[in-house]
Design a protein around this motif. Structure first.
Motif: not given
Length: 449
Positions: A12-14, A34-41, A43-44, A29-30
């Motif tokens: 998941d990225n910004n 490579y700009g993770a905001v949640d490494m267990y999710s 990206d939508e 943008t993301g």
């Protein structure tokens, strides 16, 4: 002939305009992942973890392996931990007080490296904004190892493409790689080290210890040495001898036969964006990586001769797959004559590589290394394939010795498998091969019975 798929990072990225990573006054943008905001999710924009597992399962049902793009060096600047880390030493520095990365990758193999230069390479924040993990913190080490294992277990990935090897302590790679192999001994680890120095690349491949006493446990790497030679020779028309010189460094690697060869990726402008690059050169480059040692990686779009400059233009969507695209290059009717030519050529190369074992696993010997012509043989115990290149802008005839290829008869022949149904006779251990301008031949020798 394709056997695996390597996707963009799925973290998941910004989801808003990035006001920290700005170029020429333009916010980013993301898009790159490579700009993770949640490494267990997931990206939508891709869906969720169940949809990702569905993709992996369907690939496996088709006989394809899946490679996950992972990052253990940094997260994105908008990660919730960027300003509120789990431990005081979670990051190398803080968002307000940290080093910026100096990209001096070579210092990782330098036994006499200066402390401050090496430290910035390992602890510096990319583009001065990406929070840099401190892998020397035991909790960070555990978190990153568990995260990698979780993705394999949860989704079923077959391999990991790991980002930015030389900006992370080698002590961590040894522990991380060993942990992966304990749980999943068949998972392959492909490391990214964006540098053309074969001494540096080979320093990170498993199979030997460096001067620091560390074996990284990294199975293979991207062969950037050969990448640069490919671009010089086939895109810019410089001497093809550079390719032979790149392969001449294979002795440095514990296992050169498993290196990943490529002619482009998401970090560089496309092949046809090089000054003077032509479709003929693109086809030669594809012929090289599909017939030489190593595992070739094909960057999407190169199969239809897409052109671009650098990032982000080199990462734009492949035309097709969405109704708004207006055209579908996945289907043959959507391709123009040039795109069809490149597609068909690459498809034939894939089929040949799949059909003839020497092109996948054969031993290699060089047969010719002139200024603009080269030839090599790929050999197994029972069969030999000879590949011949003419990189010159005019036709050429080359003569070379093949007497050491015991899989062919002394006065036998070779048959062209690539373009023309022609044969070339072997006389007294030598063969003459005629080649049109900027072309290649893939020659099959007579098989031993």
């Amino acid at each position: 002939g394709v056997t695996a798929i390597w996707t963009t990072p799925i973290y998941d990225n910004n989801n808003k305009l990035d006001e920290k990573e700005v170029y020429d006054g333009e916010k980013t943008t993301g898009y790159h992942g490579y700009g993770a905001v949640d490494m267990y999710s997931v990206d939508e924009h891709f869906g969720d973890v169940d949809k990702l597992k569905e993709l992996v399962d369907k690939a496996h049902a088709m006989g394809l392996k899946m490679v996950q793009d992972q990052v253990a060096n940094h997260t994105g600047p908008y990660h919730v931990w960027a300003n509120d880390p789990p431990t005081p030493s979670w990051w190398n520095g803080t968002a307000d007080n940290h080093l910026s990365n100096n990209w001096q990758k070579w210092t990782t193999m330098n036994p006499r490296a200066s402390y401050q230069t090496q430290r910035r390479n390992l602890e510096g924040w990319f583009v001065d904004i990406l929070p840099d993990f401190n892998q020397d913190d035991p909790e960070v080490e555990k978190y990153l190892i568990q995260n990698s294992i979780w993705w394999i277990e949860r989704v079923g990935y077959d391999a990991i493409r790991m980002d930015t090897l030389p900006h992370v302590p080698r002590t961590f790679w040894a522990k991380w790689g060993a942990a992966i192999k304990r749980q999943y001994p068949k998972v392959n680890i492909l490391g990214e080290l964006f540098d053309g120095d074969p001494a540096l690349l080979s320093y990170f491949q498993t199979g030997r210890k460096g001067h620091d006493g560390i074996d990284t446990q990294i199975d293979t790497l991207f062969d950037f040495t050969t990448y640069y030679a490919i671009r010089d020779a086939f895109a810019q028309g410089k001497s093809i001898r550079a390719v032979s010189q790149a392969f001449a460094h294979d002795w440095l690697y514990p296992r050169p036969e498993v290196l990943s060869t490529f002619l482009g990726n998401h970090d560089v402008g496309r092949f046809l964006g090089e000054p003077g690059a032509t479709v003929e050169g693109l086809k030669l480059a594809n012929t090289l990586i599909m017939t030489s040692r190593g595992t070739p990686i094909l960057y999407y779009g190169d199969e239809i001769a897409m052109k671009s400059g650098g990032d982000p233009e080199n990462r734009r969507d492949f035309p097709g797959g969405f109704p708004a695209d207006g055209i579908d290059k996945f289907a043959a009717p959507g391709r123009n004559a040039v795109e069809k030519d490149v597609w068909d050529h690459l498809a034939k190369l894939g089929k040949l590589r799949q059909t003839f074992e020497p092109l996948r696993r054969g031993k290699t010997i060089d047969l010719l290394d002139e200024e603009q012509q080269m030839a090599y043989a790929r050999m197994t115990d029972k069969e030999a394939i000879v590949v011949v290149f003419n990189n010159e802008t005019k036709p050429a005839t080359v003569t070379f010795d093949v007497s050491m290829i015991k899989q062919t008869k002394t006065n036998g022949s070779f048959v062209d498998l690539l373009d023309e149904p022609r044969s070339f006779e072997v006389k007294n251990g030598s063969v003459n091969v005629e080649l049109p301008a900027r072309s290649a031949r893939i020659l099959r020798g007579v098989t031993l019975r």
